[in-house]
Design a protein around this motif. Structure first.
Motif, mmCIF file in Angstrom:
data_model
loop_
_atom_site.group_PDB
_atom_site.id
_atom_site.type_symbol
_atom_site.label_atom_id
_atom_site.label_comp_id
_atom_site.label_asym_id
_atom_site.label_seq_id
_atom_site.Cartn_x
_atom_site.Cartn_y
_atom_site.Cartn_z
ATOM 1 N N LYS A 1 15.319 27.413 45.325
ATOM 2 C CA LYS A 1 16.174 26.826 44.244
ATOM 3 C C LYS A 1 15.659 25.948 43.458
ATOM 4 N N MET A 2 14.184 25.480 43.628
ATOM 5 C CA MET A 2 13.506 24.484 42.678
ATOM 6 C C MET A 2 12.965 25.149 41.438
ATOM 7 N N TYR A 3 12.860 26.552 41.409
ATOM 8 C CA TYR A 3 12.112 27.241 40.795
ATOM 9 C C TYR A 3 12.417 26.443 38.818
ATOM 10 N N ASN A 4 13.629 26.571 38.705
ATOM 11 C CA ASN A 4 14.258 25.873 37.296
ATOM 12 C C ASN A 4 13.509 24.814 36.939
ATOM 13 N N MET A 5 13.579 23.702 38.125
ATOM 14 C CA MET A 5 12.665 22.408 37.894
ATOM 15 C C MET A 5 11.274 22.706 37.666
ATOM 16 N N ILE B 1 3.466 31.819 33.040
ATOM 17 C CA ILE B 1 4.378 30.834 33.425
ATOM 18 C C ILE B 1 4.282 31.116 35.146
ATOM 19 N N LEU B 2 4.297 32.412 35.372
ATOM 20 C CA LEU B 2 3.952 32.795 36.922
ATOM 21 C C LEU B 2 2.665 32.342 37.340
ATOM 22 N N LYS B 3 1.745 32.176 36.544
ATOM 23 C CA LYS B 3 0.317 31.882 37.161
ATOM 24 C C LYS B 3 0.319 30.533 37.363
ATOM 25 N N LEU B 4 0.983 29.592 36.357
ATOM 26 C CA LEU B 4 1.285 28.138 36.611
ATOM 27 C C LEU B 4 2.139 27.874 37.839
ATOM 28 N N LEU B 5 3.194 28.617 37.915
ATOM 29 C CA LEU B 5 3.854 28.379 39.177
ATOM 30 C C LEU B 5 3.111 28.490 40.491
ATOM 31 N N ARG B 6 2.472 29.421 40.483
ATOM 32 C CA ARG B 6 1.306 29.640 41.713
ATOM 33 C C ARG B 6 0.372 28.520 41.906
ATOM 34 N N GLU B 7 -0.406 28.275 40.582
ATOM 35 C CA GLU B 7 -1.504 27.502 40.831
ATOM 36 C C GLU B 7 -0.950 25.924 40.906
ATOM 37 N N ASN B 8 0.305 25.586 40.438
ATOM 38 C CA ASN B 8 0.614 24.001 40.232
ATOM 39 C C ASN B 8 1.340 23.764 41.604
ATOM 40 N N TYR B 9 2.244 24.742 41.974
ATOM 41 C CA TYR B 9 3.237 24.643 43.081
ATOM 42 C C TYR B 9 3.287 25.338 44.296
ATOM 43 N N GLY B 10 2.490 26.482 44.231
ATOM 44 C CA GLY B 10 2.150 27.273 45.251
ATOM 45 C C GLY B 10 3.472 27.968 45.590
ATOM 46 N N VAL B 11 3.996 28.476 44.658
ATOM 47 C CA VAL B 11 5.206 29.404 44.694
ATOM 48 C C VAL B 11 5.198 30.806 43.947
ATOM 49 N N GLU B 12 5.750 31.813 44.655
ATOM 50 C CA GLU B 12 5.556 33.185 44.071
ATOM 51 C C GLU B 12 7.082 33.411 43.624
ATOM 52 N N CYS B 13 7.183 34.002 42.437
ATOM 53 C CA CYS B 13 8.367 34.831 41.703
ATOM 54 C C CYS B 13 8.023 35.729 40.988
ATOM 55 N N ASP B 14 9.092 36.363 40.520
ATOM 56 C CA ASP B 14 8.687 37.852 39.809
ATOM 57 C C ASP B 14 9.264 37.267 38.135
ATOM 58 N N ARG B 15 9.270 38.319 37.277
ATOM 59 C CA ARG B 15 9.553 37.899 35.881
ATOM 60 C C ARG B 15 10.968 37.726 35.747
ATOM 61 N N ARG B 16 11.885 38.406 36.338
ATOM 62 C CA ARG B 16 13.230 38.416 36.309
ATOM 63 C C ARG B 16 13.786 36.888 36.972
ATOM 64 N N SER B 17 13.046 36.426 37.824
ATOM 65 C CA SER B 17 13.361 34.995 38.229
ATOM 66 C C SER B 17 12.932 34.176 37.329
ATOM 67 N N VAL B 18 11.990 34.368 36.248
ATOM 68 C CA VAL B 18 11.602 33.365 35.350
ATOM 69 C C VAL B 18 12.599 33.369 34.289
ATOM 70 N N LYS B 19 13.106 34.708 33.772
ATOM 71 C CA LYS B 19 14.116 34.908 32.790
ATOM 72 C C LYS B 19 15.566 34.005 33.297
ATOM 73 N N SER B 20 15.710 34.449 34.479
ATOM 74 C CA SER B 20 17.145 33.773 34.940
ATOM 75 C C SER B 20 17.099 32.341 35.022
ATOM 76 N N ASN B 21 15.900 31.707 35.364
ATOM 77 C CA ASN B 21 15.862 30.408 35.512
ATOM 78 C C ASN B 21 15.859 29.747 34.172
ATOM 79 N N ILE B 22 15.207 30.286 33.168
ATOM 80 C CA ILE B 22 15.172 29.625 31.790
ATOM 81 C C ILE B 22 16.574 29.844 31.373
ATOM 82 N N GLU B 23 17.437 30.834 31.502
ATOM 83 C CA GLU B 23 18.701 30.810 31.053
ATOM 84 C C GLU B 23 19.484 29.883 31.659
#
Length: 345
Positions: free
Chosen positions: A25-29, A50-72
């Motif tokens: 639930k924190m992906y958008n933040m 963005i996926l790479k930075l999410l993994r390196e900075n916050y240790g979380v994994e998600c897919d491209r669709r999640s990136v798109k939906s969170n940006i929306e």
């Protein structure tokens, strides 16, 4: 969102979202912080980056669709994100030009200590992207600029603000520099005055106030004030102070006190060239009158503190002539004579 509350807000949101169902639930933040730090007008991020930075900075994994939906989702909150050729954040508290202006004002402030200036510059630069910080290398050279030795300035300003708000008198020790380059009290007993306003002039902060036994306003450099204390006495009614009968007109007051000298203001008549208009407006704003104009010369009337005008006329003596008052003209004549004697031998 206010910059000073961003981190606290992030922590609160993270705890709320975690309690509601985990870090997803924190992906958008996380994405918002990544866009804030890694993008600007010239730099965008792809979904993969963005996926790479999410993994390196916050240790979380998600897919491209999640990136798109969170940006929306973020866009739905009113946060502007450009999606052309990647993603970049458009919504910022300050743009780069505004941040540069704020940082320069801190760097050239003689009122702040080097430590305080460096701390403020670091806070301001942190409001931009990492690319902004890399472009302003001079922010690492705060110590090269002239700053006060008084490390109490920010505390002093807080105390003065409180006293002005509560309409209470203050007392303080006023200092001057000695030949050891250190501040020393001008007298052992504290000064006591009625504080009315804080202003900035020529890179310095000044307190505008009044002594009970006088009717006029006085100015004190805040960086030379120590041991400021709020007294349990109400300030003098401003209407009883000369120049504040109808409230303090700061633009006019600053124009009349270009060097922040205290004392009476007088009408001064100057003769100068038409080309001097830029210089006059730079110093006095538009608080002067042209009383006579020719093709090349003008006469102007300026209502100004007499001692300040004496200093100013000496500074610009090549370009102006004081015609009135006669007392000021005689002072300048004496000043010029003394200067001539120093340089004629």
């Amino acid at each position: 969102m206010k910059p000073e509350s961003r981190q606290n807000w992030m922590k609160e949101q993270e705890q709320m979202q975690y309690n509601a169902g985990g870090n997803k639930k924190m992906y958008n933040m996380y994405i918002l912080e990544i866009l804030r730090e890694y993008t600007d007008d010239e730099h965008s991020l792809t979904q993969q980056e963005i996926l790479k930075l999410l993994r390196e900075n916050y240790g979380v994994e998600c897919d491209r669709r999640s990136v798109k939906s969170n940006i929306e989702y973020l866009e739905g909150l009113g946060i502007e994100i450009d999606e052309e050729d990647g993603y970049r954040l458009l919504t910022r508290d300050f743009d780069d030009a505004e941040l540069r202006m704020l940082i320069e004002s801190v760097l050239f402030s003689k009122t702040l200590s080097s430590t305080e200036a460096k701390r403020l510059v670091n806070k301001l630069s942190g409001l931009g992207s990492r690319y902004f910080t890399s472009r302003i290398g001079h922010i690492r050279s705060v110590s090269q600029f002239h700053h006060t030795d008084n490390k109490q300035v920010m505390i002093t300003i807080d105390v003065l603000d409180e006293a002005i708000e509560k309409k209470k008198k203050i007392e303080f020790i006023y200092n001057s520099y000695g030949i050891d380059y250190k501040l020393h009290p001008r007298r052992p007993e504290p000064f006591k005055m009625n504080p009315y306003a804080i202003v900035a002039s020529n890179g310095m902060f000044y307190l505008i106030g009044n002594y009970d036994k006088y009717e006029n306003l006085a100015h004190y450099r805040i960086d030379k004030m120590t041991g400021v204390r709020i007294l349990d006495e109400p300030v003098k009614d401003p209407k009883l102070v000369k120049g504040m009968e109808h409230g303090l007109n700061l633009p006019r007051h600053m124009a009349e006190h270009v060097y922040m000298f205290s004392g009476e203001s007088v009408d001064v008549i100057l003769r100068t060239s038409v080309k001097s208009m830029d210089m006059l407006i730079d110093w006095f704003g538009k608080e002067f009158q042209i009383v006579e104009k020719g093709e090349e010369e003008i006469k102007v009337r300026i209502h100004c503190n007499e001692q300040a005008m004496e200093y100013w006329a000496l500074q610009y003596g090549k370009y102006v002539e004081v015609l009135e008052p006669e007392t000021l003209r005689l002072k300048l004549r004496d000043d010029i004579k003394k200067m001539y004697e120093k340089y004629s031998s």
